[in-house]
Motif scaffolding. Sequence first.
Motif, PDB file in Angstrom:
ATOM      1  N   PHE A 177     -29.435  41.021  94.964  1.00  0.00           N
ATOM      2  CA  PHE A 177     -28.943  41.696  96.161  1.00  0.00           C
ATOM      3  C   PHE A 177     -27.670  41.027  96.669  1.00  0.00           C
ATOM      4  O   PHE A 177     -26.688  41.704  97.014  1.00  0.00           O
ATOM      5  N   LEU A 178     -27.679  39.678  96.732  1.00  0.00           N
ATOM      6  CA  LEU A 178     -26.495  38.947  97.189  1.00  0.00           C
ATOM      7  C   LEU A 178     -25.300  39.207  96.282  1.00  0.00           C
ATOM      8  O   LEU A 178     -24.157  39.339  96.746  1.00  0.00           O
ATOM      9  N   LEU A 179     -25.574  39.307  94.980  1.00  0.00           N
ATOM     10  CA  LEU A 179     -24.505  39.587  94.015  1.00  0.00           C
ATOM     11  C   LEU A 179     -23.889  40.957  94.279  1.00  0.00           C
ATOM     12  O   LEU A 179     -22.661  41.117  94.230  1.00  0.00           O
ATOM     13  N   SER A 180     -24.747  41.932  94.580  1.00  0.00           N
ATOM     14  CA  SER A 180     -24.244  43.287  94.851  1.00  0.00           C
ATOM     15  C   SER A 180     -23.453  43.345  96.148  1.00  0.00           C
ATOM     16  O   SER A 180     -22.606  44.230  96.330  1.00  0.00           O
ATOM     17  N   GLU A 181     -23.717  42.412  97.050  1.00  0.00           N
ATOM     18  CA  GLU A 181     -23.005  42.359  98.324  1.00  0.00           C
ATOM     19  C   GLU A 181     -21.833  41.370  98.287  1.00  0.00           C
ATOM     20  O   GLU A 181     -21.137  41.191  99.294  1.00  0.00           O
ATOM     21  N   SER A 182     -21.631  40.742  97.119  1.00  0.00           N
ATOM     22  CA  SER A 182     -20.561  39.752  96.936  1.00  0.00           C
ATOM     23  C   SER A 182     -20.669  38.605  97.950  1.00  0.00           C
ATOM     24  O   SER A 182     -19.674  38.181  98.571  1.00  0.00           O
ATOM     25  N   VAL A 183     -21.887  38.114  98.121  1.00  0.00           N
ATOM     26  CA  VAL A 183     -22.155  37.034  99.073  1.00  0.00           C
ATOM     27  C   VAL A 183     -22.949  35.949  98.354  1.00  0.00           C
ATOM     28  O   VAL A 183     -23.796  36.252  97.509  1.00  0.00           O
ATOM     29  N   VAL A 200     -25.239  33.717 103.866  1.00  0.00           N
ATOM     30  CA  VAL A 200     -26.185  34.703 104.399  1.00  0.00           C
ATOM     31  C   VAL A 200     -26.413  34.454 105.891  1.00  0.00           C
ATOM     32  O   VAL A 200     -26.632  33.317 106.313  1.00  0.00           O
ATOM     33  N   ASP A 201     -26.330  35.529 106.687  1.00  0.00           N
ATOM     34  CA  ASP A 201     -26.661  35.423 108.105  1.00  0.00           C
ATOM     35  C   ASP A 201     -27.854  36.325 108.405  1.00  0.00           C
ATOM     36  O   ASP A 201     -28.366  37.028 107.538  1.00  0.00           O
ATOM     37  N   TYR A 202     -28.296  36.316 109.658  1.00  0.00           N
ATOM     38  CA  TYR A 202     -29.497  37.063 110.040  1.00  0.00           C
ATOM     39  C   TYR A 202     -29.330  38.559 109.794  1.00  0.00           C
ATOM     40  O   TYR A 202     -30.254  39.224 109.322  1.00  0.00           O
TER      41      TYR A 202
END
Length: 293
Positions: free
Chosen positions: A34-40, A45-47
């Motif tokens: 998921f983080l990869l798809s969001e480029s993060v 990561v924040d709330y």
Amino acid sequence: MAQEQYLDYLRYERRFSPHTIVAYELELDRFAQFLLSESVNFQSVDYRLARYYISTLKENGRASTSVNRTISVLKSYYKYLLRSGLVDQNPMTALKSLRAPKKLPVTVEKEKLITMLEERASEMDSFSDQRDLLVMELLFGTGIRLSELLNIRDEDVDFYKQEIRILGKRSKVRLVPIHEQLVEQIRNYQSEKKSALLQNMSAHLIVSNKGKPAYASMIYQLVKRYLTSITSQKKRSPHVLRHSFATSLLDNGADLNAIKELLGHAGLVTTQVYTHNSAERLKLIYKQAHPKA
């Protein structure tokens, strides 16, 4: 790298089982994708992003219990990262578990159960038949747990006061009343046990054919055998008889606090689940009996 460190921490320091490690790894791999798809990356990561991830799980059809497991894993993961100095804050702290639907206790129809027990009482040919029937009568007649049944000793039965001393959870002792028919059954059973098993007999009330203390799988099998004759439902365990006991009392007007004491519940909230069962039963009776239902 951080994920592998965390899994090693669970594996070697927390001593989690291999099965649990695999489950945690799967959850973290999903989150990483998921983080990869969001480029993060995990440090950014924040709330709001964490909450968005949880909402996507729900939208994709994940059950509340499954989503709550994900939340638990992520909270633990970021707690480890924060303690290890790999992140500056834990964005998962404010995440709240989803309200999971309560599962109603599984019961069997008391009318069918009573009829079956009465029929079996007239067919007893051996000590094991007598013991098996007593197990069923004790579980349905007192609502005790399987572990509590296995712990009962002969001396715990007070025939004069018609009650059994039960050692419950956290070593709490309670006195459970028994009806006259059950008193007589226990008397007859103990007499038969003494004559059938004179040597190496355990002081436990329920014993095997060799006089040794009964064990969990033995009780599970005999309960399943009995219940199979009256129901095709998947769950046919000793706990079903405990649920049936409580529901029967509630259906017949017993006070909820009294049921709580009989079952050995620590709080009333646990007992209240049986009120839902009774409400559903009333709805069913209404639909079947009322001309406009």
